[in-house]
Design an enzyme around this catalytic site. Structure first.
Site, PDB file in Angstrom:
ATOM      1  N   CYS A   1     -19.438   1.963   8.690  1.00 57.15           N
ATOM      2  CA  CYS A   1     -18.664   1.387   9.790  1.00 57.15           C
ATOM      3  C   CYS A   1     -17.444   2.296   9.948  1.00 57.15           C
ATOM      4  O   CYS A   1     -16.609   2.367   9.041  1.00 57.15           O
ATOM      5  CB  CYS A   1     -18.241  -0.037   9.441  1.00 57.15           C
ATOM      6  SG  CYS A   1     -17.098  -0.752  10.649  1.00 57.15           S
TER       7      CYS A   1
ATOM      8  N   CYS B   1       0.836  -1.203   0.000  1.00 57.75           N
ATOM      9  CA  CYS B   1       0.000   0.000   0.000  1.00 57.75           C
ATOM     10  C   CYS B   1       0.874   1.259   0.000  1.00 57.75           C
ATOM     11  O   CYS B   1       1.821   1.370   0.779  1.00 57.75           O
ATOM     12  CB  CYS B   1      -0.920  -0.005   1.219  1.00 57.75           C
ATOM     13  SG  CYS B   1      -2.034   1.408   1.236  1.00 57.75           S
TER      14      CYS B   1
ATOM     15  N   CYS C   1       0.544   0.612  10.323  1.00 62.91           N
ATOM     16  CA  CYS C   1       0.073  -0.453   9.427  1.00 62.91           C
ATOM     17  C   CYS C   1       1.179  -1.308   8.822  1.00 62.91           C
ATOM     18  O   CYS C   1       2.093  -0.799   8.157  1.00 62.91           O
ATOM     19  CB  CYS C   1      -0.765   0.145   8.306  1.00 62.91           C
ATOM     20  SG  CYS C   1      -1.511  -1.133   7.276  1.00 62.91           S
TER      21      CYS C   1
ATOM     22  N   CYS D   1     -16.189  -9.397   6.410  1.00 63.59           N
ATOM     23  CA  CYS D   1     -15.583  -8.090   6.135  1.00 63.59           C
ATOM     24  C   CYS D   1     -14.318  -8.284   5.313  1.00 63.59           C
ATOM     25  O   CYS D   1     -13.399  -8.989   5.739  1.00 63.59           O
ATOM     26  CB  CYS D   1     -15.202  -7.401   7.442  1.00 63.59           C
ATOM     27  SG  CYS D   1     -16.565  -7.317   8.605  1.00 63.59           S
TER      28      CYS D   1
ATOM     29  N   ARG E   1     -17.819  -2.081  18.233  1.00 61.15           N
ATOM     30  CA  ARG E   1     -17.072  -3.344  18.097  1.00 61.15           C
ATOM     31  C   ARG E   1     -15.735  -3.261  18.813  1.00 61.15           C
ATOM     32  O   ARG E   1     -14.933  -2.345  18.577  1.00 61.15           O
ATOM     33  CB  ARG E   1     -16.846  -3.695  16.628  1.00 61.15           C
ATOM     34  CG  ARG E   1     -16.032  -5.008  16.468  1.00 61.15           C
ATOM     35  CD  ARG E   1     -15.920  -5.499  15.022  1.00 61.15           C
ATOM     36  NE  ARG E   1     -17.227  -5.586  14.419  1.00 61.15           N
ATOM     37  CZ  ARG E   1     -17.685  -4.743  13.494  1.00 61.15           C
ATOM     38  NH1 ARG E   1     -16.923  -3.787  13.045  1.00 61.15           N
ATOM     39  NH2 ARG E   1     -18.890  -4.881  13.013  1.00 61.15           N
TER      40      ARG E   1
ATOM     41  N   CYS F   1       0.461   5.145   6.793  1.00 67.64           N
ATOM     42  CA  CYS F   1      -0.140   4.985   8.134  1.00 67.64           C
ATOM     43  C   CYS F   1       0.863   4.277   9.063  1.00 67.64           C
ATOM     44  O   CYS F   1       1.236   3.125   8.800  1.00 67.64           O
ATOM     45  CB  CYS F   1      -1.433   4.178   8.023  1.00 67.64           C
ATOM     46  SG  CYS F   1      -2.504   4.721   6.661  1.00 67.64           S
TER      47      CYS F   1
ATOM     48  N   CYS G   1     -19.244  -6.438   4.401  1.00 68.01           N
ATOM     49  CA  CYS G   1     -18.596  -5.160   4.680  1.00 68.01           C
ATOM     50  C   CYS G   1     -17.301  -5.161   3.879  1.00 68.01           C
ATOM     51  O   CYS G   1     -16.645  -6.210   3.788  1.00 68.01           O
ATOM     52  CB  CYS G   1     -18.290  -5.039   6.170  1.00 68.01           C
ATOM     53  SG  CYS G   1     -17.423  -3.502   6.593  1.00 68.01           S
TER      54      CYS G   1
HETATM   55  N1  SAM Z   1      -6.487   0.473   3.076  1.00 69.10           N
HETATM   56  C1  SAM Z   1      -7.791   0.795   3.497  1.00 69.10           C
HETATM   57  C2  SAM Z   1      -7.805   2.001   4.413  1.00 69.10           C
HETATM   58  O1  SAM Z   1      -6.879   2.167   5.192  1.00 69.10           O
HETATM   59  O2  SAM Z   1      -8.762   2.771   4.352  1.00 69.10           O
HETATM   60  C3  SAM Z   1      -8.522  -0.354   4.155  1.00 69.10           C
HETATM   61  C4  SAM Z   1      -7.757  -1.344   5.014  1.00 69.10           C
HETATM   62  S1  SAM Z   1      -7.017  -0.691   6.517  1.00 69.10           S
HETATM   63  C5  SAM Z   1      -5.983  -2.027   7.027  1.00 69.10           C
HETATM   64  C6  SAM Z   1      -8.405  -0.658   7.635  1.00 69.10           C
HETATM   65  C7  SAM Z   1      -8.187  -0.149   9.028  1.00 69.10           C
HETATM   66  O3  SAM Z   1      -7.494  -1.112   9.801  1.00 69.10           O
HETATM   67  C8  SAM Z   1      -7.358   1.105   9.202  1.00 69.10           C
HETATM   68  O4  SAM Z   1      -8.072   2.283   8.962  1.00 69.10           O
HETATM   69  C9  SAM Z   1      -6.991   1.030  10.669  1.00 69.10           C
HETATM   70  O5  SAM Z   1      -7.956   1.711  11.448  1.00 69.10           O
HETATM   71  C10 SAM Z   1      -7.003  -0.484  10.953  1.00 69.10           C
HETATM   72  N2  SAM Z   1      -5.665  -0.972  11.270  1.00 69.10           N
HETATM   73  C11 SAM Z   1      -4.652  -1.176  10.400  1.00 69.10           C
HETATM   74  N3  SAM Z   1      -3.554  -1.608  11.025  1.00 69.10           N
HETATM   75  C12 SAM Z   1      -3.852  -1.686  12.344  1.00 69.10           C
HETATM   76  C13 SAM Z   1      -3.117  -2.048  13.498  1.00 69.10           C
HETATM   77  N4  SAM Z   1      -1.832  -2.409  13.434  1.00 69.10           N
HETATM   78  N5  SAM Z   1      -3.749  -2.021  14.693  1.00 69.10           N
HETATM   79  C14 SAM Z   1      -5.050  -1.645  14.773  1.00 69.10           C
HETATM   80  N6  SAM Z   1      -5.780  -1.291  13.706  1.00 69.10           N
HETATM   81  C15 SAM Z   1      -5.204  -1.290  12.507  1.00 69.10           C
HETATM   82 FE1  SF4 Z   2      -2.721   1.299   3.376  1.00 69.15          FE
HETATM   83 FE2  SF4 Z   2      -2.618   0.237   5.779  1.00 69.15          FE
HETATM   84 FE3  SF4 Z   2      -3.054   2.831   5.535  1.00 69.15          FE
HETATM   85 FE4  SF4 Z   2      -4.964   1.057   4.757  1.00 69.15          FE
HETATM   86  S1  SF4 Z   2      -4.215   1.397   6.839  1.00 69.15           S
HETATM   87  S2  SF4 Z   2      -4.268   2.894   3.669  1.00 69.15           S
HETATM   88  S3  SF4 Z   2      -3.672  -0.616   4.028  1.00 69.15           S
HETATM   89  S4  SF4 Z   2      -1.171   1.739   4.923  1.00 69.15           S
END
Ligand code: SAM
Ligand code: SF4
Ligand code: DTB
Length: 324
Positions: free
Chosen positions: A191, A56, A63, A100, A263, A60, A131
């Site tokens: 959500c 990606c 992530c 989901c 949740r 973030c 979802c």
């Molecule tokens: N890439 C898309 C986005 O970010 O909008 C969808 C998938 S992303 C993995 C979905 C959500 O997972 C993120 O917005 C974040 O809130 C949550 N998430 C990701 N990594 C995480 C982590 N290490 N611990 C807790 N929540 C996490």
């Molecule tokens: Fe990409 Fe992870 Fe951010 Fe979703 S949360 S946009 S998968 S870096």
């Protein structure tokens, strides 16, 4: 309590005052509100599948799927429909009512959105709610998913507007609000929640909940994620949040958004059964079940069913009130 009592004008001092209450008072209020709108001893089960993993472009800091961090993740492209149906069938047979699907995209292309729409149709044919979480959506992409019968779109605000810049620089808070509005306009349920334990202050946690509660309509589903710390991500090594503070977040979310299903999402492997029990008392009405979240571990179905047995909780078989 009627809908007239559902507020969208919470100010930050009111929210902080809820957080500051003695835990017994906070829990008593939260549980009293919970029972007006939700069954007292039932928890809805959702199961996650990462339909497109890793690579990606976003940054973030929490992530494991960002290209910016080396987390040793096995990346894969969009899964074929058979694999998705297989996983959804297993989840349904284990007791999940919602499936989901998450994709590590900044935003999907129109072609990718159409492929996901086909996955949604296939999972709906199994009798499950669907979802998806695919990143930012345009109005027409949201409509494509709505036309496929999508029940919920997950898109989190993640944290307060003030702390947001410490966590993500590759897209802004307003981008997220725009996507939420695009989804809302199609009639697909929203959500939307966030992550705690990222080094933010209580003021930031209150600020996140204020943003959620003051949206034009409350999200039907509010995931509260406890940061899953993954080696290689910048937030690895952050001081973990005290479990009681997580309980307080769930309780305050419950009070601010009485009809939403809160949740208890990622991060349960770091929580004792006792801490989870307090989250359920605080008003959590849903969890993710299955060995895996998207890319990180989750308690097993068997462990969760044992916990439910001990707490006298039942799996919610019917659709939650908000979905009827
Ligand atoms: N890439 C898309 C986005 O970010 O909008 C969808 C998938 S992303 C993995 C979905 C959500 O997972 C993120 O917005 C974040 O809130 C949550 N998430 C990701 N990594 C995480 C982590 N290490 N611990 C807790 N929540 C996490
Ligand atoms: Fe990409 Fe992870 Fe951010 Fe979703 S949360 S946009 S998968 S870096
Ligand atoms: C949400 O709020 N939590 C889920 C779901 N929406 C997509 C994701 C949690 C991801 C945890 C880290 C991982 O497993 O990669």
């Amino acid at each position: 309590m009627t809908d007239a009592h559902i507020r969208h004008d919470w100010n930050i001092d009111e929210i902080l005052a809820l957080f500051d209450q003695p835990l017994n008072d906070l829990l008593f209020t939260a549980q009293s509100i919970h029972r007006v709108h939700h069954p007292a001893n039932e928890v809805q089960i959702s199961t996650l599948l990462s339909i497109k993993t890793g690579g990606c472009p976003e940054d973030c800091k929490y992530c494991p799927q960002s290209v910016h961090y080396d987390t040793g993740l096995d990346a894969h492209n969009l899964l074929p429909v058979e694999d998705v149906v297989d996983a959804a069938t297993k989840a349904r047979d284990a007791g999940a009512t919602r499936f989901c699907m998450g994709a590590a995209w900044r935003s999907p292309t129109n072609a990718q959105t159409r492929k996901v729409a086909a996955l949604v149709e296939a999972v709906k044919d199994l009798g499950m709610e669907t979802c998806v979480t695919l990143g930012m959506l345009t109005p027409s992409q949201a409509q494509t998913l709505a036309d496929a019968g999508l029940d919920y779109y997950n898109h989190n605000l993640d944290t307060s507007p003030e702390y947001y810049g410490q966590v993500i620089t590759s897209r802004g808070y307003q981008d997220r609000l725009d996507t939420l509005a695009n989804v809302r306009d199609t009639g697909v349920r929203v959500c939307c929640g966030g992550i705690v334990g990222m080094g933010e202050t209580r003021l930031d946690r209150a600020g996140l909940l204020q943003q959620l509660a003051n949206l034009p309509e409350h999200p039907e589903s509010v995931p509260i994620n406890n940061l899953v710390q993954v080696e290689g991500t910048p937030l690895h090594g952050t001081t973990p949040l005290a479990p009681i503070e997580l309980v307080r977040c769930v309780a305050v979310a419950r009070i601010l958004m009485p009809k939403s299903v809160v949740r208890l999402s990622a991060g349960r492997t770091d929580l004792s059964e006792e801490a989870q029990a307090l989250c359920f008392f605080a008003g959590a009405g849903s969890i993710f079940c299955g060995d895996q979240l998207l890319t990180t571990p989750n308690p097993t179905f068997d462990e969760d069913m044992e916990m439910f047995e001990g707490l006298g909780l039942a799996r919610r078989e019917d659709l939650p009130l908000e979905a009827r």
